[in-house]
Enzyme design. Sequence first.
Site: not given
Ligand SMILES: NC(=O)c1ccc[n+]([C@@H]2O[C@H](COP(=O)([O-])OP(=O)(O)OC[C@H]3O[C@@H](n4cnc5c(N)ncnc54)[C@H](OP(=O)(O)O)[C@@H]3O)[C@@H](O)[C@H]2O)c1
Length: 344
Positions: A142, A221
């Site tokens: 982001c 941020h």
């Molecule tokens: N959040 C932010 O602000 C943001 C911004 C930009 C980029 N990102 C990036 O985007 C990615 C996802 O982040 P997020 O914030 O969306 O994470 P998140 O809210 O923790 O969601 C992760 C999801 O992945 C699932 N999961 C867990 N283990 C897995 C596996 N081995 N393979 C596939 N899916 C799995 C989880 O399932 P359950 O729901 O069943 O636990 C959950 O639905 C990361 O690389 C992060 O750095 C995040």
Amino acid sequence: MIRVAINGFGTIGKRVADAVDAQDDMVVAGVTKTGPSFGCDLAARKGFPLYCTNDDPDRIAAFAEGGYNCKGGLSDLLAAADVVVDCAPGKRGAENLSKYKAAGIKHIFQGGEKHDLTGLSYTSCANHEANIGAEGTRVVSCNTTGLSRTLVPLFEKCKSLKVECTMIRRAADPGDSSKGPINAIKPVLKVPSHHGPDLMTVKPEIEINSLAVAVPTTIMHVHAIIADLPSGHGMTTDSILELWRSTPRVLLMSGSGDRITTTAEVMEMARDIGRKWGDLHEVFVWEDGVSLIGDRLYYFQAIHQESDVIPENIDCIRALLSTESDWKTSVSKTDEAISSYYGM
Ligand SMILES: NC(=O)c1ccc[n+]([C@@H]2O[C@H](COP(=O)([O-])OP(=O)(O)OC[C@H]3O[C@@H](n4cnc5c(N)ncnc54)[C@H](OP(=O)(O)O)[C@@H]3O)[C@@H](O)[C@H]2O)c1
């Protein structure tokens, strides 16, 4: 129709699914969860086919016990899709990449993974063309997406940029109860931080370094940016504002005139726009906080961390599937579809 699998249906995954659903050239092939939880209700309500993040029969069976219709494991989903958007928590990339390669499916990772995983990264305005037809890539974080939105058009105008920035980072996402700080300001002691230099994975010509601190907020941020333009650049503060006004996904508003002086008001304005979850896909720039003094530009921008990468994922899908070669055409198609999806 491009069939899109979304592996991981959390903060980013559920938003990517909605954005895919909004487009007329792609369809959600399915989304994954590790097991039954309230997030499965959202998939069911939207009619997105639900799969398990792995192929373990016991894990798949657990969904039915929780009252959810799980159509199978990750392999079943990958077999039913043309591209997978990996939205798993950061650092799961290497393990998931081997599954995507075994399935022979194109793949997009998120900014929680390192550039080295795919050797290719993506933002719409910086390097759409370089990603056309690629097997796999990474939509940058982001923060990097936000930097790209304002710095790449400036670089295209000036042909040289040296940037120092401080990333004032939210401590946790609103739905995350496991992170902090809640009563402290936490400097990232690895200096310079990785955030700014990550921009060079999509625009290596921009010289950039950064510092970062985490602060006790969940909503955005803020970047404090100092950019040195080359001598003889011919720009003024007004011409830079005009450049950004004509740049997609950059939103300029005034602290004094619009009375948006903090991220709280930015987020309140975003809730007024009417996108789901109060999202703001655009990078927000305070126009009265922009000042060019000699060759040195100062400005602040704010990033809605949960949502600015969402439209980039859509453009990235078109790049990998080679269905749109012009980034601006893809951006306007993506953004118009999202606007009409939410009736804006
Ligand atoms: N959040 C932010 O602000 C943001 C911004 C930009 C980029 N990102 C990036 O985007 C990615 C996802 O982040 P997020 O914030 O969306 O994470 P998140 O809210 O923790 O969601 C992760 C999801 O992945 C699932 N999961 C867990 N283990 C897995 C596996 N081995 N393979 C596939 N899916 C799995 C989880 O399932 P359950 O729901 O069943 O636990 C959950 O639905 C990361 O690389 C992060 O750095 C995040």
